[in-house]
Design a protein around this motif. Sequence first.
Motif, mmCIF file in Angstrom:
data_model
loop_
_atom_site.group_PDB
_atom_site.id
_atom_site.type_symbol
_atom_site.label_atom_id
_atom_site.label_comp_id
_atom_site.label_asym_id
_atom_site.label_seq_id
_atom_site.Cartn_x
_atom_site.Cartn_y
_atom_site.Cartn_z
ATOM 1 N N ALA A 68 -51.451 -41.607 -16.020
ATOM 2 C CA ALA A 68 -51.190 -41.638 -14.289
ATOM 3 C C ALA A 68 -49.767 -41.035 -14.153
ATOM 4 C CB ALA A 68 -51.244 -43.228 -14.277
ATOM 5 N N GLY A 69 -49.730 -40.368 -13.253
ATOM 6 C CA GLY A 69 -48.403 -39.864 -12.903
ATOM 7 C C GLY A 69 -47.610 -40.821 -12.029
ATOM 8 N N ASP A 70 -46.339 -40.141 -11.676
ATOM 9 C CA ASP A 70 -45.447 -40.976 -10.898
ATOM 10 C C ASP A 70 -45.948 -41.516 -9.669
ATOM 11 O OD1 ASP A 70 -43.792 -41.128 -12.809
ATOM 12 O OD2 ASP A 70 -42.406 -39.699 -12.079
ATOM 13 N N ASP A 71 -46.917 -40.552 -9.108
ATOM 14 C CA ASP A 71 -47.671 -40.891 -7.609
ATOM 15 C C ASP A 71 -48.589 -42.037 -7.834
ATOM 16 O OD1 ASP A 71 -46.150 -38.971 -6.453
ATOM 17 O OD2 ASP A 71 -47.756 -37.632 -6.400
ATOM 18 N N ALA A 72 -49.128 -42.268 -8.928
ATOM 19 C CA ALA A 72 -50.228 -43.411 -9.100
ATOM 20 C C ALA A 72 -49.548 -44.759 -8.734
ATOM 21 C CB ALA A 72 -50.557 -43.334 -10.482
ATOM 22 N N TRP A 73 -48.164 -44.897 -8.723
ATOM 23 C CA TRP A 73 -47.658 -46.368 -8.523
ATOM 24 C C TRP A 73 -46.880 -46.422 -7.279
ATOM 25 C CZ3 TRP A 73 -49.540 -49.211 -11.836
ATOM 26 C CH2 TRP A 73 -50.286 -49.057 -12.967
ATOM 27 N N LYS A 74 -46.798 -45.404 -6.414
ATOM 28 C CA LYS A 74 -46.020 -45.257 -5.333
ATOM 29 C C LYS A 74 -46.306 -46.209 -4.216
ATOM 30 C CE LYS A 74 -48.307 -41.609 -2.989
ATOM 31 N NZ LYS A 74 -48.128 -40.262 -2.498
ATOM 32 N N ASN A 75 -47.462 -46.824 -4.165
ATOM 33 C CA ASN A 75 -48.131 -47.756 -3.318
ATOM 34 C C ASN A 75 -48.369 -48.954 -3.914
ATOM 35 O OD1 ASN A 75 -47.701 -46.030 -1.001
ATOM 36 N ND2 ASN A 75 -49.740 -45.171 -1.600
ATOM 37 N N ALA A 76 -47.869 -49.183 -5.049
ATOM 38 C CA ALA A 76 -48.162 -50.474 -5.869
ATOM 39 C C ALA A 76 -47.386 -51.620 -5.274
ATOM 40 C CB ALA A 76 -47.866 -50.315 -7.319
ATOM 41 N N VAL A 77 -47.825 -52.890 -5.397
ATOM 42 C CA VAL A 77 -47.270 -53.912 -4.791
ATOM 43 C C VAL A 77 -47.231 -54.777 -5.959
ATOM 44 C CG1 VAL A 77 -47.234 -55.807 -3.070
ATOM 45 C CG2 VAL A 77 -47.974 -53.508 -2.490
ATOM 46 N N PRO A 78 -46.302 -55.432 -6.453
ATOM 47 C CA PRO A 78 -46.139 -56.368 -7.542
ATOM 48 C C PRO A 78 -46.677 -57.464 -7.044
ATOM 49 C CG PRO A 78 -44.011 -55.352 -7.347
ATOM 50 C CD PRO A 78 -44.658 -54.768 -6.186
ATOM 51 N N GLY A 79 -47.393 -58.188 -8.061
ATOM 52 C CA GLY A 79 -48.154 -59.342 -7.827
ATOM 53 C C GLY A 79 -49.424 -59.553 -6.831
ATOM 54 N N GLU A 80 -49.597 -58.484 -6.112
ATOM 55 C CA GLU A 80 -50.510 -58.133 -5.119
ATOM 56 C C GLU A 80 -51.897 -59.083 -5.566
ATOM 57 O OE1 GLU A 80 -52.849 -55.103 -2.301
ATOM 58 O OE2 GLU A 80 -51.731 -54.430 -4.025
ATOM 59 N N PHE A 81 -52.495 -59.088 -6.599
ATOM 60 C CA PHE A 81 -53.594 -59.683 -7.051
ATOM 61 C C PHE A 81 -53.262 -60.951 -7.946
ATOM 62 C CE2 PHE A 81 -54.431 -55.009 -6.800
ATOM 63 C CZ PHE A 81 -55.320 -55.109 -5.736
ATOM 64 N N PHE A 82 -52.141 -61.532 -7.998
ATOM 65 C CA PHE A 82 -51.964 -62.797 -8.724
ATOM 66 C C PHE A 82 -52.074 -63.825 -7.776
ATOM 67 C CE2 PHE A 82 -48.976 -65.812 -9.887
ATOM 68 C CZ PHE A 82 -49.388 -66.417 -11.285
ATOM 69 N N ARG A 83 -52.916 -64.591 -8.106
ATOM 70 C CA ARG A 83 -53.134 -65.875 -7.252
ATOM 71 C C ARG A 83 -52.954 -66.797 -8.062
ATOM 72 N NH1 ARG A 83 -51.801 -62.580 -4.037
ATOM 73 N NH2 ARG A 83 -52.913 -61.651 -2.281
ATOM 74 N N PRO A 84 -51.939 -67.821 -8.100
ATOM 75 C CA PRO A 84 -52.030 -69.085 -9.161
ATOM 76 C C PRO A 84 -52.864 -69.884 -8.610
ATOM 77 C CG PRO A 84 -50.015 -68.849 -8.029
ATOM 78 C CD PRO A 84 -50.459 -67.841 -7.541
ATOM 79 N N ILE A 85 -53.369 -70.630 -9.587
ATOM 80 C CA ILE A 85 -54.269 -71.815 -9.189
ATOM 81 C C ILE A 85 -53.509 -73.034 -8.786
ATOM 82 C CG2 ILE A 85 -55.997 -73.455 -10.386
ATOM 83 C CD1 ILE A 85 -56.377 -71.658 -12.733
ATOM 84 N N LYS A 86 -53.998 -73.301 -7.718
ATOM 85 C CA LYS A 86 -53.491 -74.400 -6.861
ATOM 86 C C LYS A 86 -54.222 -75.800 -7.230
ATOM 87 C CE LYS A 86 -50.765 -71.910 -4.151
ATOM 88 N NZ LYS A 86 -49.277 -71.740 -4.390
ATOM 89 N N LYS A 87 -53.493 -76.937 -7.392
ATOM 90 C CA LYS A 87 -53.910 -78.262 -7.593
ATOM 91 C C LYS A 87 -53.722 -79.015 -6.357
ATOM 92 C CE LYS A 87 -55.310 -77.643 -11.898
ATOM 93 N NZ LYS A 87 -56.543 -77.960 -12.486
ATOM 94 N N GLN A 88 -54.807 -79.960 -5.910
ATOM 95 C CA GLN A 88 -54.114 -80.705 -4.919
ATOM 96 C C GLN A 88 -53.710 -82.086 -5.624
ATOM 97 O OE1 GLN A 88 -56.994 -81.309 -1.598
ATOM 98 N NE2 GLN A 88 -56.107 -83.206 -0.908
ATOM 99 N N ILE A 89 -52.396 -82.673 -5.016
ATOM 100 C CA ILE A 89 -51.842 -84.011 -5.605
ATOM 101 C C ILE A 89 -51.378 -84.820 -4.553
ATOM 102 C CG2 ILE A 89 -51.244 -82.777 -7.928
ATOM 103 C CD1 ILE A 89 -48.413 -83.042 -6.662
ATOM 104 N N THR A 90 -51.044 -85.881 -4.986
ATOM 105 C CA THR A 90 -50.588 -86.737 -4.040
ATOM 106 C C THR A 90 -48.885 -86.955 -4.425
ATOM 107 O OG1 THR A 90 -52.534 -87.967 -3.196
ATOM 108 C CG2 THR A 90 -50.273 -89.024 -2.798
ATOM 109 N N VAL A 91 -47.954 -86.913 -3.787
ATOM 110 C CA VAL A 91 -46.473 -86.896 -4.369
ATOM 111 C C VAL A 91 -45.995 -87.701 -3.264
ATOM 112 C CG1 VAL A 91 -45.944 -84.680 -3.278
ATOM 113 C CG2 VAL A 91 -44.798 -85.785 -5.317
ATOM 114 N N ARG A 92 -45.055 -88.496 -3.570
ATOM 115 C CA ARG A 92 -43.969 -89.282 -2.870
ATOM 116 C C ARG A 92 -42.719 -88.654 -2.938
ATOM 117 N NH1 ARG A 92 -45.733 -94.128 -1.178
ATOM 118 N NH2 ARG A 92 -47.686 -95.003 -1.954
ATOM 119 N N ILE A 93 -42.288 -88.279 -1.968
ATOM 120 C CA ILE A 93 -40.695 -87.674 -1.816
ATOM 121 C C ILE A 93 -39.988 -88.321 -0.550
ATOM 122 C CG2 ILE A 93 -41.482 -85.448 -2.726
ATOM 123 C CD1 ILE A 93 -41.339 -84.036 -0.021
#
Length: 92
Positions: free
Chosen positions: A32-57
């Motif tokens: 992969a040359g330098d052009d392969a990464w020119k449109n890359a977006v860091p973290g584009e496909f990373f989606r952390p797992i969300k947990k529903q909770i109840t919290v008192r603040i």
Amino acid sequence: MNRQLSDKQIAMLKALADKPDEDIDLSDIPEAGDDAWKNAVPGEFFRPIKKQITVRIDADVLAWLKSSGNGYQTRLNQVLREAMEKTGKRAA
């Protein structure tokens, strides 16, 4: 899914990690040359797992979070993530 690796899987991963780079055959992977990464977006496909909770603040903290408009839960998560990253520790 949070499953344990078998002893065989652990051994295979260790063997791969211990293998010198020069012993890895990359002949079937195009370079992969330098052009392969020119449109890359860091973290584009990373989606952390969300947990529903109840919290008192405290009410004033909640008011502060909501004062910037919609997305207060996202802002709360960002504040907590920044605090977590400052410690340099992550939960297992």
